[in-house]
Design an enzyme around this catalytic site. Structure first.
Site, mmCIF file in Angstrom:
data_model
loop_
_atom_site.group_PDB
_atom_site.id
_atom_site.type_symbol
_atom_site.label_atom_id
_atom_site.label_comp_id
_atom_site.label_asym_id
_atom_site.label_seq_id
_atom_site.Cartn_x
_atom_site.Cartn_y
_atom_site.Cartn_z
ATOM 1 N N CYS A 13 1.170 -1.274 0.090
ATOM 2 C CA CYS A 13 -0.150 -0.018 0.044
ATOM 3 C C CYS A 13 0.978 1.219 -0.101
ATOM 4 O O CYS A 13 2.210 1.243 0.683
ATOM 5 C CB CYS A 13 -1.178 -0.238 1.364
ATOM 6 S SG CYS A 13 -2.093 1.623 1.094
ATOM 7 N N ASP A 63 0.417 3.959 1.614
ATOM 8 C CA ASP A 63 0.276 4.619 3.077
ATOM 9 C C ASP A 63 1.733 4.644 3.404
ATOM 10 O O ASP A 63 2.408 3.631 3.537
ATOM 11 C CB ASP A 63 -0.358 3.221 3.944
ATOM 12 C CG ASP A 63 -0.692 4.317 5.328
ATOM 13 O OD1 ASP A 63 0.037 5.118 5.859
ATOM 14 O OD2 ASP A 63 -1.920 4.075 5.877
ATOM 15 N N ARG A 110 3.125 4.985 6.115
ATOM 16 C CA ARG A 110 3.343 4.176 7.534
ATOM 17 C C ARG A 110 3.876 3.108 7.225
ATOM 18 O O ARG A 110 3.977 2.095 8.249
ATOM 19 C CB ARG A 110 1.710 3.879 8.375
ATOM 20 C CG ARG A 110 1.951 5.182 8.787
ATOM 21 C CD ARG A 110 0.233 5.787 9.768
ATOM 22 N NE ARG A 110 -0.859 5.620 8.619
ATOM 23 C CZ ARG A 110 -1.969 5.125 9.144
ATOM 24 N NH1 ARG A 110 -2.519 5.180 10.857
ATOM 25 N NH2 ARG A 110 -2.706 4.874 8.035
ATOM 26 N N HIS A 124 -2.333 -3.518 5.222
ATOM 27 C CA HIS A 124 -2.668 -3.507 6.266
ATOM 28 C C HIS A 124 -3.763 -3.227 7.371
ATOM 29 O O HIS A 124 -4.827 -2.236 6.743
ATOM 30 C CB HIS A 124 -1.349 -2.072 6.726
ATOM 31 C CG HIS A 124 -1.891 -1.025 5.921
ATOM 32 N ND1 HIS A 124 -2.310 -0.201 7.003
ATOM 33 C CD2 HIS A 124 -1.712 -1.010 5.037
ATOM 34 C CE1 HIS A 124 -2.737 0.974 5.781
ATOM 35 N NE2 HIS A 124 -2.486 0.481 4.598
ATOM 36 N N CYS A 161 -6.575 0.115 6.545
ATOM 37 C CA CYS A 161 -6.184 1.075 5.345
ATOM 38 C C CYS A 161 -7.536 1.427 5.225
ATOM 39 O O CYS A 161 -8.421 1.709 5.322
ATOM 40 C CB CYS A 161 -6.472 -0.315 4.258
ATOM 41 S SG CYS A 161 -5.905 0.771 3.393
#
Length: 210
Positions: free
Chosen positions: A40, A42, A44, A96, A99
């Protein structure tokens, strides 16, 4: 902020060079990663960091909600390069919990172009509505949907002509599904790995049943 980023890069480069003087020379000469990571976007969930890997050890493709679209030429090009040119033998689809893409796919709100991109997740939500309905709350439902999206991604990677050709010529490539916990920093194996012979075995089983 850009100056701060450049300063951090300079400090990291000097620290790395001091610890291992030939590190960058070695990386520049050869790219030989062990893993291809589909994750992803993302911020993080950076592949190198969460997997404890150094630069050069993982080839990465990331998009919103780690979706494997059969028409995504960006992902397919990266997959083909990883398998055919880099000879990667371990492919990981990693989602994750928490999400934002999964959350957006389950909201009755407009998200612009993201709504088109997230359609496969909405399709999964409809297909597994009964299963998702067993979860205790909305967050748990979304986390379960994130897991299902990874499992689906593993299957779709394996169905690509790229993997099918690789297996046909005898390449030992395996595809795995992992999920990352933002709250504990841990990766979990979703036990949906697929390797050479999987589809042939399933086909033989269906023929035997007939």
């Amino acid at each position: 902020m850009l100056n701060d980023l450049l300063a951090r890069n300079e400090a990291w480069s000097k620290q790395r060079h001091a610890k291992e003087p030939d590190y960058f020379t070695r990386l520049a000469a050869l790219q030989a990663p062990e893993f291809f990571w589909i994750g992803c976007s993302d911020s993080r969930v950076p592949a190198n960091v969460v997997a404890g890997l150094d630069p050069g050890e993982v080839f990465v493709h990331r998009n919103v909600a780690n979706i494997v679209h059969s028409s995504d030429m960006n992902l397919l090009s990266a997959l083909e390069f990883a398998v055919d040119a880099l000879h990667v033998r371990e492919i990981i689809v990693c989602g994750h919990y928490g999400c934002g893409g999964v959350k957006a796919a389950t909201e009755d709100l407009p998200h612009g172009l993201a709504d088109h991109w997230l359609e496969p997740i909405r399709r999964l939500a409809r297909a597994y509505a009964v299963d998702l309905g067993r979860e205790t709350d909305l967050e748990a439902q979304r986390d379960r949907l994130a897991e299902l999206n990874v499992v689906e991604g593993v299957r779709r990677v394996c169905e690509t002509p790229i993997l099918q050709r690789a297996w046909a010529r005898g390449a030992v490539v395996r595809v795995h599904g992992l999920i990352y916990g933002l709250k504990n920093g841990r990766l979990r194996d979703l036990d949906c790995s697929i390797g050479p012979g999987h589809f042939q075995t399933a086909h033989s089983t269906m023929e035997a049943a007939q």
